[in-house]
Design a protein around this motif. Structure first.
Motif, short mmCIF file in Angstrom:
data_model
loop_
_atom_site.label_atom_id
_atom_site.label_comp_id
_atom_site.label_asym_id
_atom_site.label_seq_id
_atom_site.Cartn_x
_atom_site.Cartn_y
_atom_site.Cartn_z
N ILE A 1 -3.38 3.90 -2.75
CA ILE A 1 -3.28 2.77 -4.01
C ILE A 1 -1.85 2.77 -4.62
CG2 ILE A 1 -3.84 1.68 -6.10
CD1 ILE A 1 -6.82 2.62 -5.08
N ALA A 2 -1.30 4.17 -4.85
CA ALA A 2 -0.09 4.05 -5.64
C ALA A 2 1.12 3.76 -4.73
CB ALA A 2 0.02 5.46 -6.08
N GLU A 3 0.98 4.37 -3.41
CA GLU A 3 1.97 3.84 -2.44
C GLU A 3 2.03 2.35 -2.17
OE1 GLU A 3 2.92 5.03 2.40
OE2 GLU A 3 1.43 6.18 0.89
N SER A 4 0.92 1.88 -1.97
CA SER A 4 0.72 0.52 -1.73
C SER A 4 1.42 -0.35 -2.73
CB SER A 4 -0.61 0.09 -1.43
OG SER A 4 -0.68 -1.25 -1.24
N ARG A 5 0.97 -0.16 -4.15
CA ARG A 5 1.45 -0.70 -5.18
C ARG A 5 2.83 -0.70 -5.45
NH1 ARG A 5 -3.56 -0.87 -9.50
NH2 ARG A 5 -5.03 -1.81 -8.07
N GLY A 6 3.41 0.52 -5.49
CA GLY A 6 4.77 1.09 -5.30
C GLY A 6 5.56 0.10 -4.45
N ALA A 7 5.17 0.18 -3.08
CA ALA A 7 6.07 -0.63 -2.05
C ALA A 7 6.07 -2.01 -2.71
CB ALA A 7 5.29 -0.38 -0.87
N ARG A 8 4.96 -2.71 -3.14
CA ARG A 8 4.92 -4.05 -3.39
C ARG A 8 5.83 -4.34 -4.55
NH1 ARG A 8 -0.78 -5.45 -4.00
NH2 ARG A 8 -1.19 -3.30 -3.97
N LEU A 9 6.18 -3.11 -5.37
CA LEU A 9 7.14 -3.48 -6.68
C LEU A 9 8.51 -3.10 -6.36
CD1 LEU A 9 4.90 -1.68 -9.28
CD2 LEU A 9 5.19 -4.12 -9.19
N GLY A 10 8.62 -2.65 -5.00
CA GLY A 10 10.03 -2.05 -4.42
C GLY A 10 10.41 -0.73 -5.26
N VAL A 11 9.13 0.19 -5.51
CA VAL A 11 9.52 1.42 -6.12
C VAL A 11 9.72 2.40 -5.04
CG1 VAL A 11 8.63 3.19 -7.47
CG2 VAL A 11 8.28 0.94 -8.39
N TYR A 12 10.60 3.30 -5.11
CA TYR A 12 11.00 4.12 -4.12
C TYR A 12 9.68 5.30 -4.14
CZ TYR A 12 13.01 7.60 -1.24
OH TYR A 12 13.31 8.73 -0.18
N THR A 13 8.94 5.61 -3.11
CA THR A 13 7.83 6.46 -3.31
C THR A 13 7.98 7.57 -2.30
OG1 THR A 13 6.61 5.22 -1.80
CG2 THR A 13 6.37 4.65 -3.93
N LEU B 1 -10.54 3.12 -7.78
CA LEU B 1 -10.12 3.73 -8.97
C LEU B 1 -11.36 3.98 -9.75
CD1 LEU B 1 -6.94 1.32 -9.34
CD2 LEU B 1 -7.03 4.02 -8.86
N ASP B 2 -12.07 3.16 -10.24
CA ASP B 2 -13.51 3.66 -10.89
C ASP B 2 -14.14 4.55 -10.42
OD1 ASP B 2 -12.85 1.13 -12.53
OD2 ASP B 2 -14.42 -0.08 -11.52
N MET B 3 -14.21 4.84 -9.18
CA MET B 3 -14.98 6.09 -8.70
C MET B 3 -14.07 7.30 -8.97
SD MET B 3 -16.03 4.72 -5.12
CE MET B 3 -16.83 6.28 -4.39
N ALA B 4 -12.83 7.24 -8.85
CA ALA B 4 -11.77 8.43 -9.37
C ALA B 4 -12.01 8.66 -10.76
CB ALA B 4 -10.29 7.99 -9.06
N ALA B 5 -11.97 7.87 -11.70
CA ALA B 5 -12.23 7.86 -12.99
C ALA B 5 -13.72 8.48 -13.38
CB ALA B 5 -12.11 6.52 -13.90
N GLY B 6 -14.73 8.04 -12.76
CA GLY B 6 -15.97 8.52 -12.84
C GLY B 6 -15.98 9.98 -12.30
N LEU B 7 -15.32 10.38 -11.34
CA LEU B 7 -15.41 11.76 -10.91
C LEU B 7 -14.55 12.88 -11.82
CD1 LEU B 7 -14.75 11.34 -7.31
CD2 LEU B 7 -16.81 12.41 -8.08
#
Length: 108
Positions: free
Chosen positions: A86-98, A44-50
């Motif tokens: 990362i979004a897919e992984s975190r969404g799945a752990r939150l129970g969010v439909y992705t 995430l830090d690398m993406a922000a830097g880019l």
């Protein structure tokens, strides 16, 4: 009899052999979970830097070559892939439909 809550498999922020996704079955407290958290933070830090680098490059567009922009866009494509994982992984752990269709509508 002890009942344990079922936790979804965690999509890890790196690919396995042959580029296939890696999953971890965990309660989120082990060494591999902590390593995945650190890798996600770095990605995430690398993406922000880019993004910041792109903003600078566009501001100084007369000094940026096409080759430099292509290189930056290639790295941004890699970073966006990481961020989506990362979004897919975190969404799945939150129970969010992705799983959205091409229209962005999760219901169809």
């Amino acid at each position: 009899m002890t009942h344990h809550a079922v936790t979804p498999a965690r999509l890890l922020p790196w690919a396995g052999p042959e580029g296939k996704p890696c999953y971890l079955l965990t309660d989120g407290s082990g060494r591999l979970s902590r390593a995945a958290d650190i890798v996600e933070g770095v990605q995430l830090d690398m993406a922000a830097g880019l993004l910041a680098h792109l903003a600078d490059a566009l501001r100084d567009d007369e000094q940026v070559s096409a080759v430099q922009l292509r290189y930056l866009l290639a790295r941004m494509g890699e970073a966006l892939t990481d961020v989506c994982r990362i979004a897919e992984s975190r969404g799945a752990r939150l129970g969010v439909y992705t799983d959205f269709n091409a229209d962005g509508d999760p219901d169809s």
